[in-house]
Design a protein around this motif. Sequence first.
Motif, PDB file in Angstrom:
ATOM      1  N   ALA A 106       0.832  -1.206   0.000  1.00 16.02           N
ATOM      2  CA  ALA A 106       0.000   0.000   0.000  1.00 16.02           C
ATOM      3  C   ALA A 106       0.869   1.259   0.000  1.00 16.02           C
ATOM      4  O   ALA A 106       0.594   2.222  -0.727  1.00 16.02           O
ATOM      5  CB  ALA A 106      -0.941  -0.011   1.200  1.00 16.02           C
ATOM      6  N   ARG A 107       1.923   1.239   0.786  1.00 17.98           N
ATOM      7  CA  ARG A 107       2.822   2.394   0.865  1.00 17.98           C
ATOM      8  C   ARG A 107       3.525   2.623  -0.476  1.00 17.98           C
ATOM      9  O   ARG A 107       3.592   3.749  -0.970  1.00 17.98           O
ATOM     10  CB  ARG A 107       3.827   2.194   2.000  1.00 17.98           C
ATOM     11  N   SER A 108       4.030   1.563  -1.083  1.00 19.27           N
ATOM     12  CA  SER A 108       4.763   1.731  -2.344  1.00 19.27           C
ATOM     13  C   SER A 108       3.842   2.173  -3.481  1.00 19.27           C
ATOM     14  O   SER A 108       4.256   2.918  -4.360  1.00 19.27           O
ATOM     15  CB  SER A 108       5.511   0.455  -2.727  1.00 19.27           C
ATOM     16  N   ALA A 109       2.586   1.725  -3.458  1.00 25.39           N
ATOM     17  CA  ALA A 109       1.637   2.100  -4.504  1.00 25.39           C
ATOM     18  C   ALA A 109       0.975   3.442  -4.228  1.00 25.39           C
ATOM     19  O   ALA A 109       0.388   4.052  -5.133  1.00 25.39           O
ATOM     20  CB  ALA A 109       0.563   1.021  -4.641  1.00 25.39           C
ATOM     21  N   GLY A 110       1.040   3.887  -2.968  1.00 22.75           N
ATOM     22  CA  GLY A 110       0.393   5.139  -2.608  1.00 22.75           C
ATOM     23  C   GLY A 110      -1.121   5.044  -2.604  1.00 22.75           C
ATOM     24  O   GLY A 110      -1.817   6.036  -2.785  1.00 22.75           O
ATOM     25  N   LYS A 111      -1.624   3.817  -2.397  1.00 16.94           N
ATOM     26  CA  LYS A 111      -3.075   3.617  -2.345  1.00 16.94           C
ATOM     27  C   LYS A 111      -3.383   2.359  -1.572  1.00 16.94           C
ATOM     28  O   LYS A 111      -2.504   1.537  -1.334  1.00 16.94           O
ATOM     29  CB  LYS A 111      -3.692   3.578  -3.737  1.00 16.94           C
ATOM     30  N   SER A 112      -4.629   2.213  -1.178  1.00 15.09           N
ATOM     31  CA  SER A 112      -5.040   1.051  -0.391  1.00 15.09           C
ATOM     32  C   SER A 112      -5.011  -0.222  -1.228  1.00 15.09           C
ATOM     33  O   SER A 112      -5.040  -0.171  -2.468  1.00 15.09           O
ATOM     34  CB  SER A 112      -6.458   1.262   0.157  1.00 15.09           C
ATOM     35  N   ILE A 113      -4.968  -1.348  -0.539  1.00 14.18           N
ATOM     36  CA  ILE A 113      -5.009  -2.648  -1.216  1.00 14.18           C
ATOM     37  C   ILE A 113      -6.284  -2.741  -2.053  1.00 14.18           C
ATOM     38  O   ILE A 113      -6.246  -3.182  -3.215  1.00 14.18           O
ATOM     39  CB  ILE A 113      -4.957  -3.812  -0.190  1.00 14.18           C
ATOM     40  N   PHE A 149      -1.173  -6.311  -7.863  1.00 12.60           N
ATOM     41  CA  PHE A 149      -0.979  -6.453  -6.426  1.00 12.60           C
ATOM     42  C   PHE A 149       0.075  -7.524  -6.152  1.00 12.60           C
ATOM     43  O   PHE A 149       0.968  -7.325  -5.331  1.00 12.60           O
ATOM     44  CB  PHE A 149      -2.293  -6.816  -5.719  1.00 12.60           C
ATOM     45  N   ARG A 150      -0.023  -8.671  -6.821  1.00 14.41           N
ATOM     46  CA  ARG A 150       0.930  -9.767  -6.587  1.00 14.41           C
ATOM     47  C   ARG A 150       2.349  -9.359  -6.968  1.00 14.41           C
ATOM     48  O   ARG A 150       3.313  -9.750  -6.293  1.00 14.41           O
ATOM     49  CB  ARG A 150       0.503 -11.028  -7.336  1.00 14.41           C
ATOM     50  N   ASP A 151       2.511  -8.563  -8.041  1.00 16.14           N
ATOM     51  CA  ASP A 151       3.847  -8.065  -8.406  1.00 16.14           C
ATOM     52  C   ASP A 151       4.416  -7.194  -7.292  1.00 16.14           C
ATOM     53  O   ASP A 151       5.587  -7.339  -6.910  1.00 16.14           O
ATOM     54  CB  ASP A 151       3.793  -7.252  -9.708  1.00 16.14           C
ATOM     55  N   LEU A 152       3.596  -6.289  -6.780  1.00 16.76           N
ATOM     56  CA  LEU A 152       4.047  -5.416  -5.692  1.00 16.76           C
ATOM     57  C   LEU A 152       4.338  -6.220  -4.430  1.00 16.76           C
ATOM     58  O   LEU A 152       5.295  -5.924  -3.699  1.00 16.76           O
ATOM     59  CB  LEU A 152       2.993  -4.340  -5.409  1.00 16.76           C
ATOM     60  N   GLU A 153       3.543  -7.245  -4.185  1.00 15.90           N
ATOM     61  CA  GLU A 153       3.755  -8.111  -3.028  1.00 15.90           C
ATOM     62  C   GLU A 153       5.101  -8.835  -3.135  1.00 15.90           C
ATOM     63  O   GLU A 153       5.852  -8.909  -2.160  1.00 15.90           O
ATOM     64  CB  GLU A 153       2.607  -9.107  -2.946  1.00 15.90           C
ATOM     65  N   SER A 154       5.419  -9.333  -4.323  1.00 15.21           N
ATOM     66  CA  SER A 154       6.705 -10.008  -4.530  1.00 15.21           C
ATOM     67  C   SER A 154       7.869  -9.058  -4.288  1.00 15.21           C
ATOM     68  O   SER A 154       8.882  -9.440  -3.691  1.00 15.21           O
ATOM     69  CB  SER A 154       6.775 -10.595  -5.946  1.00 15.21           C
ATOM     70  N   GLN A 155       7.724  -7.817  -4.741  1.00  9.63           N
ATOM     71  CA  GLN A 155       8.765  -6.813  -4.493  1.00  9.63           C
ATOM     72  C   GLN A 155       8.924  -6.558  -3.000  1.00  9.63           C
ATOM     73  O   GLN A 155      10.057  -6.426  -2.501  1.00  9.63           O
ATOM     74  CB  GLN A 155       8.425  -5.512  -5.217  1.00  9.63           C
ATOM     75  N   ALA A 156       7.821  -6.488  -2.282  1.00  6.65           N
ATOM     76  CA  ALA A 156       7.873  -6.264  -0.831  1.00  6.65           C
ATOM     77  C   ALA A 156       8.566  -7.428  -0.132  1.00  6.65           C
ATOM     78  O   ALA A 156       9.365  -7.220   0.786  1.00  6.65           O
ATOM     79  CB  ALA A 156       6.459  -6.067  -0.270  1.00  6.65           C
ATOM     80  N   ILE A 157       8.271  -8.639  -0.555  1.00  3.29           N
ATOM     81  CA  ILE A 157       8.913  -9.819   0.039  1.00  3.29           C
ATOM     82  C   ILE A 157      10.417  -9.765  -0.180  1.00  3.29           C
ATOM     83  O   ILE A 157      11.200  -9.999   0.752  1.00  3.29           O
ATOM     84  CB  ILE A 157       8.290 -11.117  -0.515  1.00  3.29           C
ATOM     85  N   LEU A 158      10.847  -9.439  -1.388  1.00  4.43           N
ATOM     86  CA  LEU A 158      12.281  -9.319  -1.657  1.00  4.43           C
ATOM     87  C   LEU A 158      12.909  -8.232  -0.795  1.00  4.43           C
ATOM     88  O   LEU A 158      14.026  -8.388  -0.306  1.00  4.43           O
ATOM     89  CB  LEU A 158      12.528  -9.039  -3.138  1.00  4.43           C
ATOM     90  N   GLU A 159      12.202  -7.141  -0.612  1.00  4.40           N
ATOM     91  CA  GLU A 159      12.717  -6.041   0.213  1.00  4.40           C
ATOM     92  C   GLU A 159      12.965  -6.487   1.650  1.00  4.40           C
ATOM     93  O   GLU A 159      13.947  -6.085   2.282  1.00  4.40           O
ATOM     94  CB  GLU A 159      11.738  -4.868   0.182  1.00  4.40           C
ATOM     95  N   THR A 160      12.098  -7.344   2.178  1.00  2.00           N
ATOM     96  CA  THR A 160      12.274  -7.790   3.566  1.00  2.00           C
ATOM     97  C   THR A 160      13.511  -8.655   3.730  1.00  2.00           C
ATOM     98  O   THR A 160      14.048  -8.746   4.827  1.00  2.00           O
ATOM     99  CB  THR A 160      11.043  -8.567   4.083  1.00  2.00           C
ATOM    100  N   THR A 161      13.984  -9.257   2.666  1.00  2.00           N
ATOM    101  CA  THR A 161      15.176 -10.114   2.771  1.00  2.00           C
ATOM    102  C   THR A 161      16.452  -9.297   2.938  1.00  2.00           C
ATOM    103  O   THR A 161      17.491  -9.852   3.253  1.00  2.00           O
ATOM    104  CB  THR A 161      15.318 -11.034   1.540  1.00  2.00           C
ATOM    105  N   ARG A 162      16.365  -7.993   2.753  1.00  6.52           N
ATOM    106  CA  ARG A 162      17.543  -7.135   2.911  1.00  6.52           C
ATOM    107  C   ARG A 162      17.889  -6.900   4.375  1.00  6.52           C
ATOM    108  O   ARG A 162      18.975  -6.440   4.698  1.00  6.52           O
ATOM    109  CB  ARG A 162      17.320  -5.808   2.204  1.00  6.52           C
ATOM    110  N   SER A 163      16.961  -7.212   5.259  1.00  2.47           N
ATOM    111  CA  SER A 163      17.186  -7.028   6.689  1.00  2.47           C
ATOM    112  C   SER A 163      17.831  -8.291   7.255  1.00  2.47           C
ATOM    113  O   SER A 163      17.488  -9.401   6.867  1.00  2.47           O
ATOM    114  CB  SER A 163      15.857  -6.775   7.398  1.00  2.47           C
ATOM    115  N   ALA A 164      18.759  -8.101   8.175  1.00  5.63           N
ATOM    116  CA  ALA A 164      19.420  -9.250   8.791  1.00  5.63           C
ATOM    117  C   ALA A 164      18.428 -10.059   9.632  1.00  5.63           C
ATOM    118  O   ALA A 164      18.466 -11.276   9.653  1.00  5.63           O
ATOM    119  CB  ALA A 164      20.594  -8.797   9.645  1.00  5.63           C
ATOM    120  N   THR A 165      17.558  -9.370  10.336  1.00  7.92           N
ATOM    121  CA  THR A 165      16.559 -10.046  11.153  1.00  7.92           C
ATOM    122  C   THR A 165      15.249  -9.290  11.070  1.00  7.92           C
ATOM    123  O   THR A 165      15.226  -8.089  10.848  1.00  7.92           O
ATOM    124  CB  THR A 165      16.973 -10.114  12.641  1.00  7.92           C
TER     125      THR A 165
END
Length: 156
Positions: free
Chosen positions: A28-35, A47-63
């Motif tokens: 929602a934040r990356s799209a600037g609109k609600s789900i 939505f699924r494309d944006l979701e996949s991008q969000a999942i990849l983004e979370t892998t950048r964090s160590a924990t």
Amino acid sequence: MGCGKTTVGKILAQKLNCEFYDTDEMVARSAGKSISNIFSEHGQPRFRDLESQAILETTRSATGVVALGGGSLLSKENALVICSFGTLVYIRVVMPVIESRLLVSHARPLLQTSSLNVLFAAREPGYLKAHIILDDTGLNPNEMASKIVTVLTNPA
């Protein structure tokens, strides 16, 4: 959907002293609109494309603790990323409890076009690939988060 993953995830992150991520909030934040608006204006594939991008983004964090959207594991690529970078926990909740929770919840776009039973039948095979499967036996969110911590720190 309706298992309490966001509520439990936030508590779990506090208990583990790490970051909390919610892929739906990230989308929602990356799209600037609600789900709901993403679904109505661009459809589920966007939505699924944006979701996949969000999942990849979370892998950048160590924990961190990540609350995934209920359909995240429908994508084999998402499932591979998720299972490769962390411990997947499935909070299994019986259908009547999910239904009662969703009655008081905000609108869910996929429930406009599909029944909860149909969605769950399509999604459960992915959920069953979880490293940890815990049944919701009436625990409150804090108790469920504590149970997850116990299982993570004392694997069988």
